[in-house]
Design a protein around this motif. Structure first.
Motif, PDB file in Angstrom:
ATOM      1  N   PHE A 176       0.833  -1.190   0.000  1.00 39.27           N
ATOM      2  CA  PHE A 176       0.000   0.000   0.000  1.00 39.27           C
ATOM      3  C   PHE A 176       0.877   1.252   0.000  1.00 39.27           C
ATOM      4  O   PHE A 176       2.101   1.189   0.165  1.00 39.27           O
ATOM      5  CB  PHE A 176      -0.947   0.009   1.205  1.00 39.27           C
ATOM      6  CG  PHE A 176      -0.278  -0.293   2.522  1.00 39.27           C
ATOM      7  CD1 PHE A 176       0.491   0.651   3.165  1.00 39.27           C
ATOM      8  CD2 PHE A 176      -0.421  -1.540   3.104  1.00 39.27           C
ATOM      9  CE1 PHE A 176       1.109   0.374   4.373  1.00 39.27           C
ATOM     10  CE2 PHE A 176       0.195  -1.836   4.324  1.00 39.27           C
ATOM     11  CZ  PHE A 176       0.958  -0.878   4.950  1.00 39.27           C
ATOM     12  N   SER A 177       0.244   2.400  -0.167  1.00 44.15           N
ATOM     13  CA  SER A 177       0.955   3.674  -0.161  1.00 44.15           C
ATOM     14  C   SER A 177       1.432   3.996   1.243  1.00 44.15           C
ATOM     15  O   SER A 177       0.653   3.940   2.205  1.00 44.15           O
ATOM     16  CB  SER A 177       0.024   4.783  -0.655  1.00 44.15           C
ATOM     17  OG  SER A 177       0.564   6.055  -0.365  1.00 44.15           O
ATOM     18  N   ASN A 178       2.707   4.362   1.359  1.00 43.58           N
ATOM     19  CA  ASN A 178       3.261   4.775   2.648  1.00 43.58           C
ATOM     20  C   ASN A 178       3.083   6.265   2.903  1.00 43.58           C
ATOM     21  O   ASN A 178       3.518   6.768   3.939  1.00 43.58           O
ATOM     22  CB  ASN A 178       4.748   4.424   2.720  1.00 43.58           C
ATOM     23  CG  ASN A 178       4.978   2.949   2.935  1.00 43.58           C
ATOM     24  OD1 ASN A 178       4.128   2.242   3.465  1.00 43.58           O
ATOM     25  ND2 ASN A 178       6.143   2.462   2.521  1.00 43.58           N
ATOM     26  N   VAL A 179       2.449   6.970   1.958  1.00 39.58           N
ATOM     27  CA  VAL A 179       2.288   8.426   2.113  1.00 39.58           C
ATOM     28  C   VAL A 179       0.819   8.829   2.040  1.00 39.58           C
ATOM     29  O   VAL A 179       0.493   9.943   1.631  1.00 39.58           O
ATOM     30  CB  VAL A 179       3.120   9.192   1.066  1.00 39.58           C
ATOM     31  CG1 VAL A 179       4.606   9.020   1.329  1.00 39.58           C
ATOM     32  CG2 VAL A 179       2.768   8.759  -0.355  1.00 39.58           C
ATOM     33  N   GLY A 180      -0.055   7.941   2.463  1.00 41.75           N
ATOM     34  CA  GLY A 180      -1.458   8.296   2.587  1.00 41.75           C
ATOM     35  C   GLY A 180      -2.338   7.832   1.451  1.00 41.75           C
ATOM     36  O   GLY A 180      -1.861   7.423   0.383  1.00 41.75           O
ATOM     37  N   ALA A 225       5.236  12.607   5.045  1.00 38.17           N
ATOM     38  CA  ALA A 225       4.212  11.895   4.286  1.00 38.17           C
ATOM     39  C   ALA A 225       3.070  12.817   3.902  1.00 38.17           C
ATOM     40  O   ALA A 225       2.547  12.751   2.776  1.00 38.17           O
ATOM     41  CB  ALA A 225       3.693  10.711   5.095  1.00 38.17           C
ATOM     42  N   ASP A 226       2.668  13.713   4.805  1.00 35.06           N
ATOM     43  CA  ASP A 226       1.576  14.639   4.502  1.00 35.06           C
ATOM     44  C   ASP A 226       1.952  15.586   3.372  1.00 35.06           C
ATOM     45  O   ASP A 226       1.135  15.870   2.483  1.00 35.06           O
ATOM     46  CB  ASP A 226       1.206  15.450   5.748  1.00 35.06           C
ATOM     47  CG  ASP A 226       0.463  14.618   6.785  1.00 35.06           C
ATOM     48  OD1 ASP A 226      -0.044  13.537   6.425  1.00 35.06           O
ATOM     49  OD2 ASP A 226       0.393  15.058   7.945  1.00 35.06           O
ATOM     50  N   ASP A 227       3.187  16.079   3.383  1.00 34.64           N
ATOM     51  CA  ASP A 227       3.639  16.970   2.310  1.00 34.64           C
ATOM     52  C   ASP A 227       3.638  16.247   0.971  1.00 34.64           C
ATOM     53  O   ASP A 227       3.184  16.786  -0.049  1.00 34.64           O
ATOM     54  CB  ASP A 227       5.049  17.491   2.606  1.00 34.64           C
ATOM     55  CG  ASP A 227       5.063  18.578   3.672  1.00 34.64           C
ATOM     56  OD1 ASP A 227       3.980  19.096   4.014  1.00 34.64           O
ATOM     57  OD2 ASP A 227       6.163  18.904   4.162  1.00 34.64           O
ATOM     58  N   ILE A 228       4.172  15.022   0.974  1.00 34.00           N
ATOM     59  CA  ILE A 228       4.237  14.257  -0.279  1.00 34.00           C
ATOM     60  C   ILE A 228       2.835  13.975  -0.795  1.00 34.00           C
ATOM     61  O   ILE A 228       2.548  14.100  -1.988  1.00 34.00           O
ATOM     62  CB  ILE A 228       5.017  12.951  -0.059  1.00 34.00           C
ATOM     63  CG1 ILE A 228       6.475  13.253   0.296  1.00 34.00           C
ATOM     64  CG2 ILE A 228       4.951  12.064  -1.312  1.00 34.00           C
ATOM     65  CD1 ILE A 228       7.268  12.046   0.747  1.00 34.00           C
ATOM     66  N   SER A 229       1.933  13.592   0.119  1.00 33.02           N
ATOM     67  CA  SER A 229       0.559  13.304  -0.289  1.00 33.02           C
ATOM     68  C   SER A 229      -0.084  14.516  -0.944  1.00 33.02           C
ATOM     69  O   SER A 229      -0.764  14.401  -1.978  1.00 33.02           O
ATOM     70  CB  SER A 229      -0.250  12.857   0.930  1.00 33.02           C
ATOM     71  OG  SER A 229      -1.584  12.551   0.569  1.00 33.02           O
TER      72      SER A 229
END
Length: 382
Positions: free
Chosen positions: A185-189, A263-267
């Motif tokens: 799964f996605s590790n960034v949300g 992760a939030d920034d990347i998402s």
């Protein structure tokens, strides 16, 4: 206390280290805690890892050295006297040459001394192989031996690729016949309510570790240039650890180097881009957290051709484009269909679905094979 109040998870590393397996394990632990009240104690297999004793609310300890005695001591301590151990296995995560003899021997000794304990193994890798001039060729027999011992030692096995499930089944000699295949799964949300590609900035993202991104810039220049030209890309973002070479502009468009981000920034960046470029063997895309992140954010995934087969439900031109093999002109209208297909494929194994599957396999009735298999079958992972 219910035996699933606490489990012990063994991982190579956790944040702040950049480690895909560690990120996977941590996100899974957070979801199982949220959905099922399962708490996790982490054991770190890398004695050089530098981090906190509490990560995201989870207690963490690490081996002082990669030895059977060091791990066995931790597994046998009061703090880790849980009945269930979840091992995230990737040979190279626990040993430089991919041969963690110390890990397998410790688990064998632990099982002998703790008959009521249970071992669940998520095989992110099984064993490596390669041409005769590579170290993989010479270490492959030992890697295979260790994987075979681990398969037969484990009460349950899971993996991220159907080919791996078939190999595990053969290695187990009949012990494991039901092996769920769970693409990572996605590790960034996994954001919801994503906007259509036509309403997003004409932005392309190259995301991931140093190796995958280096391949994009050094071996996929023509495909990357074509993608930017035909999709009308106006901005290119590079997200990940610094590379050891200067990234040249693509079609005159400078590449904005953002480095390592949260992760939030990347998402947020992915959700506001139209395409994500990758250079990863397409037969192994189910193991790629980069591809998973693109799918989860409903981007148009674009890569390059590798010799191999389609597998695990993924098809070129349907779930991703190959810029060096796609014969029509790229456009966002057709790209939206591909992005939607990739997103729909991803939703079938998103984080919450996988947490349910792991919870089922970690459940108290580990000896009740039919009950476990029926529950797993209900979420579609046969």
């Amino acid at each position: 206390m219910n035996e699933l109040d606490w489990i012990t998870a063994i991982v190579p590393r956790l944040p702040p280290a950049v480690d895909g397996v560690g990120d996977y394990a941590l996100n899974l632990a957070k979801q199982m805690r949220q959905d099922f009240g399962v708490n996790t104690t982490f054991l770190i297999g890398d004695p050089n890892w530098s981090g906190q004793a509490i990560v995201e609310g989870f207690p963490v300890q690490q081996v002082t050295e990669q030895s059977t005695q060091a791990l066995l001591k931790l597994l046998s301590s009061h703090e880790h006297s849980t009945k269930v151990v979840l091992l995230h296995y990737v040979g190279y995560g626990y040993a430089k040459r991919g041969c963690p003899v110390w890990l397998i021997e410790a688990l064998e000794d632990w099982r002998k001394a703790a008959i009521s304990q249970h071992l669940i193994t998520m095989f992110h890798e099984i064993y490596a192989f390669g041409p005769i001039w590579t170290s993989q060729f010479w270490t492959s027999p030992l890697q295979r031996n260790l994987a075979t011992r681990l398969v037969r030692l484990s009460d349950r096995c899971l993996t991220s690729k159907q080919l791996y499930a078939e190999i595990i089944g053969k290695l187990s000699q009949g012990k494991h016949s039901q092996i769920p295949t769970l693409p990572v799964f996605s590790n960034v949300g996994e954001p919801k309510n994503l906007t259509p590609l036509s309403k997003r900035p004409r932005r392309l993202v190259v995301f991931g570790g140093g190796g995958p991104r280096s391949r994009v810039y050094q071996h996929s220049q023509l495909a990357l240039q074509r993608t930017c030209r035909e999709l009308g890309i106006e901005e290119i973002l590079d997200i990940g650890p610094a590379l050891d070479f200067e990234i040249q502009p693509i079609n005159g468009i400078p590449v904005v180097k953002l480095g390592i981000r949260s992760a939030d920034d990347i998402s947020n960046l992915l959700a506001n881009s139209v395409a994500g470029f990758f250079n990863y063997h397409t037969e192994f895309l189910t193991k790629s957290t980069i591809f998973a992140a693109y799918c989860a954010h409903r981007l148009l995934p674009v890569g390059v051709w590798y010799e191999g087969k389609n597998g695990d439900g993924l098809e070129a031109s349907k779930h991703y484009w190959l810029a060096d093999r796609y014969h029509n002109k790229m456009n966002l209208s057709e790209g939206q269909i591909v992005a939607d297909n990739a997103y729909a494929w991803y939703e079938k194994h998103q984080l919450s679905v996988q947490a349910h599957t792991f919870f089922t396999y970690l459940g108290s009735n580990l000896s009740g094979g039919d009950n476990v298999r029926n529950q797993v079958s209900s979420v579609g992972f046969n």
